[in-house]
Design an enzyme around this catalytic site. Structure first.
Site, PDB file in Angstrom:
ATOM      1  N   GLU A   1      -6.347  -3.245   1.689  1.00 44.90           N
ATOM      2  CA  GLU A   1      -5.783  -4.581   1.850  1.00 44.90           C
ATOM      3  C   GLU A   1      -6.848  -5.530   2.412  1.00 44.90           C
ATOM      4  OE1 GLU A   1      -1.246  -4.553   1.938  1.00 44.90           O
ATOM      5  OE2 GLU A   1      -1.991  -4.712   3.982  1.00 44.90           O
ATOM      6  N   GLY A  10      -1.082 -12.582   2.123  1.00 47.67           N
ATOM      7  CA  GLY A  10      -0.240 -13.760   2.351  1.00 47.67           C
ATOM      8  C   GLY A  10      -0.906 -15.079   1.991  1.00 47.67           C
TER       9      GLY A  10
HETATM   10  P1  PGA Z   1       1.354 -10.089   0.805  1.00 48.52           P
HETATM   11  O1  PGA Z   1       1.245  -9.004   2.000  1.00 48.52           O
HETATM   12  O2  PGA Z   1       1.800  -9.337  -0.419  1.00 48.52           O
HETATM   13  O3  PGA Z   1       2.359 -11.090   1.283  1.00 48.52           O
HETATM   14  O4  PGA Z   1      -0.012 -10.666   0.642  1.00 48.52           O
HETATM   15  C1  PGA Z   1       0.750  -7.720   1.767  1.00 48.52           C
HETATM   16  C2  PGA Z   1       0.721  -6.932   3.044  1.00 48.52           C
HETATM   17  O5  PGA Z   1       0.509  -7.523   4.109  1.00 48.52           O
HETATM   18  O6  PGA Z   1       0.918  -5.711   3.038  1.00 48.52           O
END
Ligand code: PGA
Length: 265
Positions: free
Chosen positions: A180, A186
């Site tokens: 990630e 986000g």
């Molecule tokens: P997101 O978050 O899909 O909203 O970018 C992913 C996560 O934090 O696991």
């Protein structure tokens, strides 16, 4: 052959009634894709409700964090023993929002210390979860500054070193790793699929070198960070990506069902 896995991370969203309505709205469509493993990680307060609703489905319940002690004077904490008793079979560890490295710094610096998970505490949580037969979803990833400095692979390797220190391959049979990149979480700024695949392959290479081929070839390596229905298929069908950890899109039943479908054949 590794089954794809799509895990929804609801973060600090959903009261139990909201959680119930969301689950009821997506569960039948998710069941249309038996080849894709699915998990939902609700906030602690909604776990019993969501567990009851998912009891007769194949959707697993995950948690978003835990403390590593069994019980005791640790105000506000939840242990793997408590999670196991509620039917939790997976748990996120080392998410960038609990490591204290928020991608979005509208959260004041003074808040970071309250989360401040370290490689050492992540390692302790991993051990406690595995003791209770809960599969850790270990998150790793670099910040934007680290990426710009060309440090992505080194940062991710150091995180793996810390989290997995002292484990032998047999203990990590069901481990899930989620790549990630912090700058993609986000933000709507997804990591380009080829690059996400390259880092996931590097993670598998690290696992191979440190824990052996058998473990590395069965471990699922997910991608997370702004996964949406429009980009999920391209990401999930890269050779080294085994599915996704999905935040924002997992809050919307139609979007989540579409992301799960994208992991299917
Ligand atoms: P997101 O978050 O899909 O909203 O970018 C992913 C996560 O934090 O696991």
């Amino acid at each position: 052959m590794r089954n794809k896995l799509v895990a929804g991370n609801w973060k600090m969203n959903m009261t139990s009634p909201e959680a119930a309505a969301t689950v009821e709205a997506f569960v039948s469509t998710v069941e249309l894709h038996p080849e894709v493993d699915v998990a939902i990680c609700p906030p602690f307060t909604a776990i019993p409700k969501v567990h009851a609703l998912l009891a007769k489905t194949r959707v697993a319940i995950g948690a978003q964090d835990c403390f590593w002690k069994e019980e005791g004077a640790f105000t506000g904490q939840i242990s793997p023993k408590m999670l196991q008793a509620e039917g939790v079979t997976m748990c996120i560890v080392g998410h960038s929002e609990t490591r204290g490295k928020f991608g979005k710094l509208e959260i004041p610096e003074s808040t970071l210390g309250f989360f401040a998970e370290t490689d050492e505490t992540i390692n302790l949580k991993m051990r406690a979860l595995l003791f209770h037969s809960i599969t850790p979803i270990l998150c790793v990833g670099e910040t934007l500054a680290e990426r710009k400095a060309g440090a992505t692979d080194r940062v991710v390797s150091v995180q793996l070193d810390g989290a997995l220190s002292g484990f032998v391959p047999d203990e990590l049979e069901n481990l899930v790793v989620a790549y990630e990149p912090v700058w993609a979480i986000g933000t709507g700024e997804v990591c380009e699929s080829g690059e996400a695949n390259r880092v996931c392959a590097m993670i598998r290479g690290w696992l191979n070198g440190r824990l052996g081929e058998a473990m590395a070839s069965t471990c699922r390596v997910l991608y997370g960070g702004s996964v949406k229905p429009g980009n999920a298929r391209e990401l999930f069908h890269q050779p080294s990506i085994d599915g996704g950890l999905v935040g924002g899109a997992s809050l919307h039943p139609v979007e989540f069902a579409a992301v799960v479908a994208a992991a299917g054949r």
